[in-house]
Design a protein around this motif. Structure first.
Motif, PDB file in Angstrom:
ATOM      1  N   ASN A  30     -35.431  28.010 -43.436  1.00 21.59           N
ATOM      2  CA  ASN A  30     -34.778  29.284 -43.713  1.00 21.59           C
ATOM      3  C   ASN A  30     -34.848  29.662 -45.183  1.00 21.59           C
ATOM      4  O   ASN A  30     -34.996  30.842 -45.524  1.00 21.59           O
ATOM      5  N   TYR A  31     -34.766  28.684 -46.067  1.00 22.75           N
ATOM      6  CA  TYR A  31     -34.877  28.956 -47.498  1.00 22.75           C
ATOM      7  C   TYR A  31     -36.257  29.531 -47.825  1.00 22.75           C
ATOM      8  O   TYR A  31     -36.380  30.549 -48.525  1.00 22.75           O
ATOM      9  N   LEU A  32     -37.300  28.894 -47.298  1.00 25.47           N
ATOM     10  CA  LEU A  32     -38.658  29.379 -47.543  1.00 25.47           C
ATOM     11  C   LEU A  32     -38.894  30.728 -46.860  1.00 25.47           C
ATOM     12  O   LEU A  32     -39.538  31.619 -47.433  1.00 25.47           O
ATOM     13  N   ALA A  33     -38.345  30.893 -45.650  1.00 27.11           N
ATOM     14  CA  ALA A  33     -38.520  32.156 -44.930  1.00 27.11           C
ATOM     15  C   ALA A  33     -37.857  33.310 -45.671  1.00 27.11           C
ATOM     16  O   ALA A  33     -38.376  34.437 -45.683  1.00 27.11           O
ATOM     17  N   GLN A  34     -36.712  33.048 -46.291  1.00 25.74           N
ATOM     18  CA  GLN A  34     -36.036  34.086 -47.076  1.00 25.74           C
ATOM     19  C   GLN A  34     -36.942  34.588 -48.192  1.00 25.74           C
ATOM     20  O   GLN A  34     -37.021  35.800 -48.455  1.00 25.74           O
ATOM     21  N   THR A  41     -29.276  41.792 -47.164  1.00 25.61           N
ATOM     22  CA  THR A  41     -28.928  40.372 -47.110  1.00 25.61           C
ATOM     23  C   THR A  41     -28.284  40.026 -45.777  1.00 25.61           C
ATOM     24  O   THR A  41     -28.657  39.036 -45.128  1.00 25.61           O
ATOM     25  N   LEU A  42     -27.316  40.813 -45.362  1.00 25.43           N
ATOM     26  CA  LEU A  42     -26.632  40.539 -44.101  1.00 25.43           C
ATOM     27  C   LEU A  42     -27.581  40.663 -42.910  1.00 25.43           C
ATOM     28  O   LEU A  42     -27.502  39.879 -41.955  1.00 25.43           O
ATOM     29  N   ALA A  43     -28.489  41.638 -42.971  1.00 27.31           N
ATOM     30  CA  ALA A  43     -29.440  41.817 -41.875  1.00 27.31           C
ATOM     31  C   ALA A  43     -30.402  40.632 -41.773  1.00 27.31           C
ATOM     32  O   ALA A  43     -30.668  40.118 -40.672  1.00 27.31           O
ATOM     33  N   ILE A  44     -30.938  40.196 -42.913  1.00 28.88           N
ATOM     34  CA  ILE A  44     -31.860  39.053 -42.922  1.00 28.88           C
ATOM     35  C   ILE A  44     -31.151  37.797 -42.448  1.00 28.88           C
ATOM     36  O   ILE A  44     -31.666  37.032 -41.624  1.00 28.88           O
TER      37      ILE A  44
END
Length: 419
Positions: free
Chosen positions: A339-343, A371-374
């Motif tokens: 998730n960190y990399l995907a962000q 941010t909330l949507a992602i």
């Protein structure tokens, strides 16, 4: 009998995972908030450019809120969890009678993830620094438990001493190290000069951006040194190691008095100092003398105090049987690397010139919505993925590289992941 009415005692393995994974997921939300201000170009804009976006008082309020409650605090929280995870890894290593070599391999491949993150996506990586400081933590694993907190305090005082020395000696890292960038930029045919990296990020030339990341790898270490991030991260690692050795994550109810004190001190002292740090960071007050030392002191006091307060609040909630809200974040935490990399990938596509090119165009109100949507999309994806897989994709690759063979990713029929 409801969870709230159950007698106090050590929490079971499932709840313990919810606590650690839930807090890790919460940290990812804060990191996403913080990173977006850089990806979007907001961090590099002057006051006039920000005002032109039309956010007005909403933007100014959000700016103060982000600097006070978000920036730095969730990286500190993430670092704390790394230290706790290190303690758990050591327990497993000792139980199996293994040496520390496998953990060192784990850190080596984490460093490769970090280098790839910088070279392929952007400069704002934390994985490489975690891997390097993880090796230092591995070397310090023989420290007695009673020495960990004093050592952590020293680590957080180092940036203050570093800032004081720079003030007294008139020394600055950037004039010393930045001249080396210009020849490298010329050799790579990358524009370099005033305006920060947004000049490059605005370009639709993906190949040019990739070439610029070679410079970013060098600049990342310049930033580490300038801000003394080495010791900041190591300090939180050491506190996490102490927490892991004491077993606070196993039985937070038994440590409730300590956790309550951490929350009280963290909020009562850390919050007002964080406001001071925010005012200095935003340039709303510029002391004529010792401003660098004042900022370093405010940062070094407020960031760990608030980060620890956030963690203590989550632990108290779990101790009281109110961990259900943490379950929302737990799937994210189980797939933290993925998730960190995907962000980073998603934000690069949204803001950089080779994607949607929205850099320098969005006020902070839009940052919040994005941010909330992602994050919501990642929560849904993580829960869906973990219903049939034991690891996230990046976690699977990391684990397979560490063990030297492909790991079983898919869950057996009827097997359920802890969420």
């Amino acid at each position: 009998m409801t969870e709230a009415a159950m007698p106090a005692g050590p929490i079971d393995a499932a709840k313990r995972l919810v606590l650690l994974d839930g807090v890790r997921g919460l940290a990812l939300l804060g990191i996403l908030f913080a990173n977006m201000t850089t990806f979007s170009g907001w961090y590099f804009m002057d006051a006039e450019a920000r005002a032109a976006l039309g956010g007005g008082m909403v933007d100014r309020s959000l700016d103060l809120l982000f600097e006070t409650l978000v920036h730095g605090k969730f990286y500190a929280l993430f670092s704390l969890l790394f230290g706790i995870g290190f303690a758990l890894q050591l327990e497993r290593i000792e139980a199996k009678g293994e040496g520390a070599g496998r953990y060192a391999r784990r850190l080596f491949f984490l460093a490769l993830f970090g280098v790839a993150h910088i070279l392929l996506i952007w400069i704002g990586d934390i994985l490489l620094l975690y891997a390097l400081m993880g090796l230092v933590l591995l070397a310090l694993r023989w420290l007695p438990t009673r020495a960990l907190i004093p050592a952590a305090v020293i680590c957080w005082l180092v940036p203050v001493g570093w800032a004081a020395w720079q003030e007294v000696a008139g020394f600055n890292v950037f004039p010393l190290l930045m001249p080396k960038v210009a020849p490298l930029a010329a050799a790579l045919d990358v524009p370099f000069g005033p305006g920060g990296p947004t000049r490059i990020w605005e370009s639709a030339d993906l190949w040019m951006q990739l070439r610029s990341h070679v410079i970013d790898l060098y600049l990342r270490f310049v930033v580490y040194l300038d801000e003394m991030r080495f010791t900041k991260v190591l300090g939180m690692f050491l506190i996490g190691l102490w927490v892991g050795r004491e077993g606070i994550h196993r039985d937070p109810a038994a440590f409730a008095p300590l956790l309550k004190r951490v929350v009280l001190v963290g909020l009562a002292l850390g919050l007002p100092v964080a406001v001071l740090k925010a005012v200095l960071a935003l340039g709303w007050w510029r002391p004529e003398e010792w401003g660098l030392v004042l900022y370093a002191s405010a940062y070094s006091l407020s960031v760990p105090l608030l980060g620890l307060a956030y963690a203590a609040l989550a632990a108290l909630a779990c101790a009281k049987g109110r961990e259900r809200w943490l379950r929302l974040f737990a799937p994210m935490g189980r797939m933290a690397l993925t998730n960190y990399l995907a962000q980073s990938v998603v934000q690069a596509v949204i803001f950089f010139g080779y994607g949607l090119g929205l850099i320098n165009q969005l006020s902070l109100g839009w940052h919040v919505l994005l941010t909330l949507a992602i994050f919501a999309a990642q929560v849904v994806f993580s829960r869906w993925w973990l219903a049939s897989h034991a690891f996230g994709p990046a976690e699977w690759l990391w684990r397979s590289l560490t063990y030297g063979k492909a790991q079983e990713m898919r869950l057996a029929t009827g097997q359920q992941a802890i969420a």
